[in-house]
Design a protein around this motif. Structure first.
Motif: not given
Length: 350
Positions: A228-232, A267-269, A311-312, A318-323
């Motif tokens: 949800p949202g764009n903040r991780v 890449a991830v924004d 960004g979205t 995508r960032l969550s899957r990376i980290l």
């Protein structure tokens, strides 16, 4: 674990792992002195963590408050100014009343998912004293040649005494490979005859009983399918080693842009905008290859929290899957440093 595997299979490692011939000059010198054998490079470990009959405990996130809420990045008016270090944009704080009380140092791993989802009111933390005690013991330096006290050498060392019913839980894997492609699970070989063995543990070479649970259960749960949202936010479960102190090397020092890629291509924004980091943890040790102490490193302690804006929502996922559930330090990831999990966060509007 590395020492245990080498002791058990010292004469049989060639059966499962090809010999390494392309050594650097320094590696050749170490090998000639008989200090290093370049085997079992596939060993990876995570932990250890305290464990009792309730489950496994992890370090309490630094932004968790004793009242049950969480601290979050704060948005000021555009006229406001801050002296935050680059690339941070927002301070982390709370509107809760001032108090000197702090939550316990440890949180149940099973309750970590509630915290990551923003459900923090009923979380229970415990103090370190409920899981272990720290004992300080004095010692004296010994002159090896004279076998007597070394004048002027006196030290105090701290040791852990586990509380009754508390043990240490760690996760590990080790795959030995040959150039032909054959692969062997070395931990399966270690525990083939029994699920217990003795392990030399600690700087004073004490013996600990190691019990193996052959399970595919992950240390952390998989990230949510939709974010949800764009903040991780990324919370460290183990200390992290970063070449620039508190700032990960995969974050641009000026803009805060995340330079990681998913599957080495996408890449991830995302940008680092805030951080909640406790005091650094000093770590050293002994290097048997060099016959000298290791350099002291300052690590970001477990519980540190990094806040990212993406960004979205797709970039956030995508960032969550990376980290999430991965080790992302600048070095020593195979030793379990820099293991983190991802959750959500929201601004506190002022």
């Amino acid at each position: 674990m590395l020492a245990a595997l080498q002791r058990r299979f010292a004469d049989r490692l060639g059966e499962w792992e090809s010999e390494h011939h392309r050594l650097t000059v320094s590696e050749q010198r170490k090998q000639e002195r008989g200090r290093v054998r370049f085997h079992l490079g596939g060993l990876k470990s995570w932990g250890p963590f305290p464990k009792n009959d309730e489950g496994i405990w992890v370090s309490t996130p630094a932004d968790l408050l004793v009242q049950g809420g969480v601290a979050s990045p704060m948005q000021f008016s555009r006229a406001g100014r801050a002296n935050l270090p680059e690339p941070l944009q927002y301070p982390v704080g709370s509107l809760a009343g001032a108090t000197k009380e702090k939550p316990g140092e440890w949180l149940l791993l099973s309750e970590l998912a509630h915290y990551l989802a923003g459900e923090t009111k009923n979380l229970r933390t415990v103090s370190a004293g409920e899981l272990y005690l720290a004992e300080a013991r004095p010692g004296i330096g010994i002159d090896a040649e004279r076998r007597s006290v070394e004048e002027g050498r006196f030290y105090s060392a701290e040791y852990l005494r586990l509380a009754k019913g508390v043990s240490m839980a760690a996760f590990a894997s080790c795959a030995a490979k040959k150039y032909s492609g054959a692969e062997t699970d070395m931990l399966a070989e270690l525990f083939r005859e029994a699920n217990r063995c003795d392990l030399i543990f600690g700087g004073q070479r004490g013996t600990a009983r190691l019990e193996c649970g052959r399970s595919r259960a992950a240390l952390v749960e998989d990230p949510p399918e939709s974010f949800p949202g764009n903040r991780v936010k990324w919370v460290l479960l183990s200390p992290g080693f970063f070449c620039r102190g508190w700032l990960p090397g995969w974050v641009d020092q000026k803009s805060g842009a995340v330079m990681l890629r998913e599957n080495k291509s996408d890449a991830v924004d995302a940008r680092l905008v805030a951080a909640c980091i406790p005091k650094p943890q000093a770590v050293s040790g002994w290097n048997p290859a060099a016959g000298a102490p290791k350099a002291t490193r300052l690590l970001v302690p477990a519980g540190a929290v990094y806040y990212f804006e993406c960004g979205t929502p797709e970039d956030a996922q995508r960032l969550s899957r990376i980290l999430h559930g991965r080790t992302k330090p600048d070095a020593l990831g195979e030793q379990g440093l820099g293991l983190g999990v991802c959750g959500r966060w929201d601004f506190i509007q002022l």
